[in-house]
Design a protein around this motif. Structure first.
Motif, PDB file in Angstrom:
ATOM      1  N   ARG A 507     -22.060 -20.158 -68.709  1.00 20.25           N
ATOM      2  CA  ARG A 507     -21.129 -19.892 -67.603  1.00 20.25           C
ATOM      3  C   ARG A 507     -19.683 -20.187 -68.015  1.00 20.25           C
ATOM      4  NH1 ARG A 507     -21.486 -18.698 -61.736  1.00 20.25           N
ATOM      5  NH2 ARG A 507     -19.282 -18.522 -61.247  1.00 20.25           N
ATOM      6  N   ASP A 508     -19.445 -21.341 -68.574  1.00 21.83           N
ATOM      7  CA  ASP A 508     -18.079 -21.724 -68.937  1.00 21.83           C
ATOM      8  C   ASP A 508     -17.521 -20.810 -70.025  1.00 21.83           C
ATOM      9  OD1 ASP A 508     -18.202 -23.750 -67.105  1.00 21.83           O
ATOM     10  OD2 ASP A 508     -18.673 -25.323 -68.578  1.00 21.83           O
ATOM     11  N   THR A 509     -18.379 -20.429 -70.943  1.00 26.98           N
ATOM     12  CA  THR A 509     -17.918 -19.560 -72.037  1.00 26.98           C
ATOM     13  C   THR A 509     -17.460 -18.206 -71.520  1.00 26.98           C
ATOM     14  OG1 THR A 509     -19.438 -20.620 -73.602  1.00 26.98           O
ATOM     15  CG2 THR A 509     -18.586 -18.452 -74.205  1.00 26.98           C
ATOM     16  N   PRO A 514     -10.990 -13.539 -71.636  1.00 32.09           N
ATOM     17  CA  PRO A 514      -9.776 -12.987 -71.003  1.00 32.09           C
ATOM     18  C   PRO A 514     -10.036 -12.238 -69.705  1.00 32.09           C
ATOM     19  CG  PRO A 514      -9.742 -12.608 -73.366  1.00 32.09           C
ATOM     20  CD  PRO A 514     -11.083 -13.189 -73.050  1.00 32.09           C
ATOM     21  N   LEU A 515     -11.115 -11.452 -69.663  1.00 31.08           N
ATOM     22  CA  LEU A 515     -11.414 -10.663 -68.474  1.00 31.08           C
ATOM     23  C   LEU A 515     -12.768 -11.038 -67.872  1.00 31.08           C
ATOM     24  CD1 LEU A 515     -10.191  -7.148 -69.693  1.00 31.08           C
ATOM     25  CD2 LEU A 515      -8.982  -8.743 -68.200  1.00 31.08           C
ATOM     26  N   GLY A 516     -13.251 -12.220 -68.192  1.00 30.35           N
ATOM     27  CA  GLY A 516     -14.535 -12.641 -67.655  1.00 30.35           C
ATOM     28  C   GLY A 516     -15.654 -11.691 -68.060  1.00 30.35           C
ATOM     29  N   LEU A 517     -16.467 -11.279 -67.098  1.00 32.67           N
ATOM     30  CA  LEU A 517     -17.583 -10.380 -67.392  1.00 32.67           C
ATOM     31  C   LEU A 517     -17.130  -8.999 -67.819  1.00 32.67           C
ATOM     32  CD1 LEU A 517     -20.080 -11.243 -64.496  1.00 32.67           C
ATOM     33  CD2 LEU A 517     -20.200 -11.965 -66.890  1.00 32.67           C
ATOM     34  N   ASP A 518     -15.883  -8.655 -67.607  1.00 33.54           N
ATOM     35  CA  ASP A 518     -15.352  -7.347 -68.005  1.00 33.54           C
ATOM     36  C   ASP A 518     -14.812  -7.344 -69.426  1.00 33.54           C
ATOM     37  OD1 ASP A 518     -15.790  -5.771 -65.640  1.00 33.54           O
ATOM     38  OD2 ASP A 518     -14.241  -6.971 -64.663  1.00 33.54           O
ATOM     39  N   GLY A 528     -10.912  -6.853 -77.257  1.00 32.29           N
ATOM     40  CA  GLY A 528     -12.245  -7.426 -77.339  1.00 32.29           C
ATOM     41  C   GLY A 528     -12.236  -8.871 -77.800  1.00 32.29           C
ATOM     42  N   SER A 529     -13.323  -9.584 -77.517  1.00 31.11           N
ATOM     43  CA  SER A 529     -13.480 -10.981 -77.931  1.00 31.11           C
ATOM     44  C   SER A 529     -14.804 -11.126 -78.663  1.00 31.11           C
ATOM     45  CB  SER A 529     -13.450 -11.914 -76.716  1.00 31.11           C
ATOM     46  OG  SER A 529     -12.193 -11.874 -76.067  1.00 31.11           O
ATOM     47  N   GLU A 530     -14.924 -12.198 -79.449  1.00 34.48           N
ATOM     48  CA  GLU A 530     -16.128 -12.434 -80.229  1.00 34.48           C
ATOM     49  C   GLU A 530     -16.767 -13.743 -79.791  1.00 34.48           C
ATOM     50  OE1 GLU A 530     -18.798 -11.526 -81.553  1.00 34.48           O
ATOM     51  OE2 GLU A 530     -17.847 -10.430 -83.201  1.00 34.48           O
ATOM     52  N   LEU A 531     -18.092 -13.806 -79.901  1.00 34.29           N
ATOM     53  CA  LEU A 531     -18.845 -15.019 -79.625  1.00 34.29           C
ATOM     54  C   LEU A 531     -19.388 -15.580 -80.929  1.00 34.29           C
ATOM     55  CD1 LEU A 531     -20.945 -13.859 -76.528  1.00 34.29           C
ATOM     56  CD2 LEU A 531     -18.725 -15.022 -76.513  1.00 34.29           C
ATOM     57  N   SER A 532     -19.731 -16.851 -80.921  1.00 34.18           N
ATOM     58  CA  SER A 532     -20.379 -17.432 -82.099  1.00 34.18           C
ATOM     59  C   SER A 532     -21.839 -17.009 -82.144  1.00 34.18           C
ATOM     60  CB  SER A 532     -20.285 -18.962 -82.025  1.00 34.18           C
ATOM     61  OG  SER A 532     -21.115 -19.447 -80.969  1.00 34.18           O
ATOM     62  N   GLY A 533     -22.496 -17.297 -83.272  1.00 37.85           N
ATOM     63  CA  GLY A 533     -23.900 -16.908 -83.413  1.00 37.85           C
ATOM     64  C   GLY A 533     -24.782 -17.532 -82.349  1.00 37.85           C
ATOM     65  N   GLY A 534     -24.576 -18.855 -82.086  1.00 37.22           N
ATOM     66  CA  GLY A 534     -25.378 -19.518 -81.060  1.00 37.22           C
ATOM     67  C   GLY A 534     -25.099 -18.993 -79.671  1.00 37.22           C
ATOM     68  N   GLN A 535     -23.838 -18.658 -79.400  1.00 39.56           N
ATOM     69  CA  GLN A 535     -23.497 -18.104 -78.084  1.00 39.56           C
ATOM     70  C   GLN A 535     -24.127 -16.732 -77.895  1.00 39.56           C
ATOM     71  OE1 GLN A 535     -19.227 -18.380 -78.466  1.00 39.56           O
ATOM     72  NE2 GLN A 535     -19.132 -20.260 -77.247  1.00 39.56           N
ATOM     73  N   TRP A 536     -24.129 -15.925 -78.947  1.00 43.53           N
ATOM     74  CA  TRP A 536     -24.780 -14.624 -78.861  1.00 43.53           C
ATOM     75  C   TRP A 536     -26.276 -14.804 -78.576  1.00 43.53           C
ATOM     76  CZ3 TRP A 536     -23.466  -9.994 -77.763  1.00 43.53           C
ATOM     77  CH2 TRP A 536     -22.223  -9.468 -78.129  1.00 43.53           C
ATOM     78  N   GLN A 537     -26.886 -15.790 -79.227  1.00 39.52           N
ATOM     79  CA  GLN A 537     -28.323 -15.989 -79.012  1.00 39.52           C
ATOM     80  C   GLN A 537     -28.608 -16.435 -77.574  1.00 39.52           C
ATOM     81  OE1 GLN A 537     -30.363 -18.817 -81.666  1.00 39.52           O
ATOM     82  NE2 GLN A 537     -31.854 -17.185 -81.986  1.00 39.52           N
TER      83      GLN A 537
END
Length: 632
Positions: A507-509, A514-518, A528-537
């Motif tokens: 939720r916090d991530t 920048p645009l939340g769920l959008d 666009g933004s990138e997530l870490s490997g653990g966040q993607w999982q």
């Protein structure tokens, strides 16, 4: 770049061996034979009407109004060309007469006006035909492209393991590209054919002898063009395997997410060398055809030139001997030039049409193959909730493999139960999960959901009840919302999305994007933004939870997570387990404590099963693997 330049000798040590060149990649199996290899020239030419008809049918289904406009323009072009030549003949009589110039021009003026009007009509018809082409071609190309993507997405998962399937897919991709040229080639061919017919009619009236000579002057060029197309296609066929692998390697080499591995491991030099070497091998095959194509062009041009000289010599002889009056000679010159240009265009366009048809045939062949390999299993439906899944003496073997990946396996899974599947690599764990979901169908035995055999069930009633987090999951370049819903929203608001996200601790991530769920989850895209490997999982786990499935399968769901994230996932599993069948495939044996039952696999078979405590005390493979995991 040479191989020796990639790994130079350092200090006084002996030089390291050069990097290995690319392996040989050929169009494998019974698809590896060029379908045109033993086909005669006559048979090749006989394909043209069916190609033209097929193109017309595709275009008609795409945009009937544009096709009707295109055909009307083609007919108008032919009629205008015939009128233009006939008016030219009328204008020539007074123009080459002996009357004063003013009188001759005055007499020829009506015919010249008709010539100008006909020329204007030809230009207008050509412009309208180009407009119609511009309406049809993008739609046709998009349809072909979408059809190919849909076919690949719908095909049985096991088809990719079949001999030659991937190479045939690569060949079909070329067919999509050539689709862009088909309508234009067909338009040019039919327009030239109509113009040629009109001009030939005028020329036949003037002097029938000239027409066969003109045909002989142009036909060698047609023969050469078709033979050259055949050589090009043979080269294309030989390069399919190499192009397929080169395309994959290009993607892996230039994909940003693998850039760290490429750079830190010093792979850049080898990748460039490998890619260059493979490209040069493709080029060598292509360049090797140049002498053959030169011989074809030389011989056919020599023949065509000879008959063209004969045509002009005949026309000159007719004029000198007085067999054709001077006015008709001038008209005949125009007619010959018109017929010659139209004939040449017919030959060139027909060869291009034929050439493109070879690749379109590959595309249609692949689409037929994909349609035959799409899941068509039956009409039975699985009604929810799914209370029980049973596997009865299931056997599954991957194509080309000698031994089965799953061998005589029987298992019962019940609603409300968490079952962990463990085993060494290659023991059949992931294959079992694909069999349970019906992604793969058993070669022997059967898999049933609530008593319904998946082999006889409509996949549309099965897969919506599945939630799968595979070991290798997709990081879709979509908005965060679609990465959770997978484009299948359950409601018009985002409450269920946030619920699934909250369950995996994201939720916090996502709130911080920048645009939340959008926000687009791809740093390669603008904004666009990138997530870490653990966040993607974690996000991949949220997808499965969002679906609220009857069957939840997680294959190594926490391999990239920190201990806090891992703990949260497994606590969440226990909280929702009562509403579904939960299957966890893992190498982290301590995580199996959450399971009601643990299945141990070895060699495609179940060798042990029980609770964590029972298996630890059982002194079997599970206890051995657990001890090894702690001996560090």
């Amino acid at each position: 770049m040479t191989a020796d330049a990639v790994v130079p000798a350092q200090g006084g040590r002996a030089a390291a061996p050069p990097p290995p060149p690319p392996a040989d990649f050929t169009f494998q199996g019974h698809f590896g034979k060029n379908p045109l290899g033993g086909v005669s020239f006559r048979a090749l030419c006989a394909r043209l009407p069916s190609v033209l008809g097929g193109t017309a049918r595709m275009a008609w289904r795409t945009d009937r109004a544009a096709v009707a406009l295109l055909l009307a323009c083609q007919v108008l072009t032919g009629l205008a060309s015939g009128v233009q030549l006939t008016a030219t003949a009328r204008a020539m009589r007074p123009l080459v007469g002996t009357a004063p110039v003013a009188d001759r021009l005055h007499a020829a003026l009506p015919a010249l006006v008709v010539v100008a009007a006909a020329a204007a009509a030809v230009r207008a018809a050509s412009a309208l035909a180009a407009y119609a082409d511009g309406r049809i071609t993008p739609k046709l190309t998009t349809q072909a492209d979408v059809a190919l993507v849909e076919a690949v997405c719908r095909v049985e998962a096991g088809a990719w393991s079949e001999d030659g399937f991937s190479d045939r897919h690569e060949a079909a991709e070329v067919g999509v590209v050539r689709t862009q040229m088909m309508v234009q080639d067909a338009r040019t061919f039919t327009a030239a054919l109509i113009r040629m017919a009109a001009a030939a009619g005028v020329l036949t009236v003037l002097k029938p002898l000239l027409l066969p000579l003109l045909l002989l002057a142009v036909l060698p060029a047609g023969l050469g063009a078709v033979l050259t197309a055949r050589v090009d296609y043979a080269t294309h066929y030989a390069n399919v395997g190499d192009r397929n692998v080169r395309g994959m390697m290009r993607w892996w080499s230039t994909e940003p997410r693998y850039g760290d591995e490429v750079r830190a491991n010093g792979m850049t030099g080898y990748l460039v060398y490998w890619y260059t070497a493979l490209s040069e091998r493709i080029d060598r095959r292509t360049l090797a055809t140049a002498p053959r194509k030169l011989r074809i062009d030389f011989v056919t041009s020599l023949l065509g030139g000879f008959f063209l000289v004969c045509t002009w010599a005949t026309l000159g002889w007719l004029a000198v001997t007085g067999r054709v009056e001077l006015a008709l000679v001038a008209t005949a010159v125009v007619a010959v030039q018109t017929v010659l240009a139209a004939l040449s265009q017919v030959v060139v366009s027909a060869a291009a049409l034929f050439h493109s048809s070879l690749y379109l045939a590959d595309m249609r062949s692949f689409l037929d193959l994909a349609a035959a390999r799409a899941p068509v299993r039956g009409i039975l439906t699985v009604d929810g909730p799914v209370e029980e899944i049973r596997l009865e003496d299931v056997v599954f073997r991957y194509p080309g493999k000698t031994g089965p990946a799953v061998d005589g396996l029987s298992l019962t899974l019940r609603r409300g139960e968490i079952v962990a599947i463990v085993g060494e690599n290659g023991s059949g764990k992931s294959t079992l999960s694909r069999l349970i979901t019906g992604i793969y169908l058993a070669d022997a035995g059967r898999v049933t959901w609530n008593g319904v055999d998946l082999a006889a069930a409509d996949p549309g009633s099965v897969w919506p009840r599945c939630g799968l987090v595979p070991q290798i999951f997709a990081q879709w370049p979509l908005r965060a919302r679609e990465n959770v819903t997978l484009g299948q929203p359950r409601t018009h608001d985002d409450a269920p999305v946030w619920e699934a996200v909250e369950a995996v601790g994201m939720r916090d991530t996502l709130d911080g994007l920048p645009l939340g769920l959008d926000t687009l989850l791809a740093r390669e895209l603008w904004g666009g933004s990138e997530l870490s490997g653990g966040q993607w999982q974690r996000l991949a786990c949220s997808r499965a939870l969002y679906r609220k499935p009857d069957l939840l399968i997680l294959d190594e769901p926490t391999s990239q997570m920190d201990p806090r994230g891992e703990h949260r996932i497994f606590e969440g599993l226990k909280a929702i387990a009562g509403d579904r069948i939960t299957l966890v495939v893992t190498h982290q044996l301590e995580n199996t404590r959450v399971a009601d039952r643990i299945i141990v696999m070895d060699g495609g078979r179940i060798t042990e099963q029980g609770t964590f405590a029972e298996l630890v005390a059982g002194d079997g493979l599970f206890a051995e693997l657990l001890a090894l995991s702690k001996d560090r």
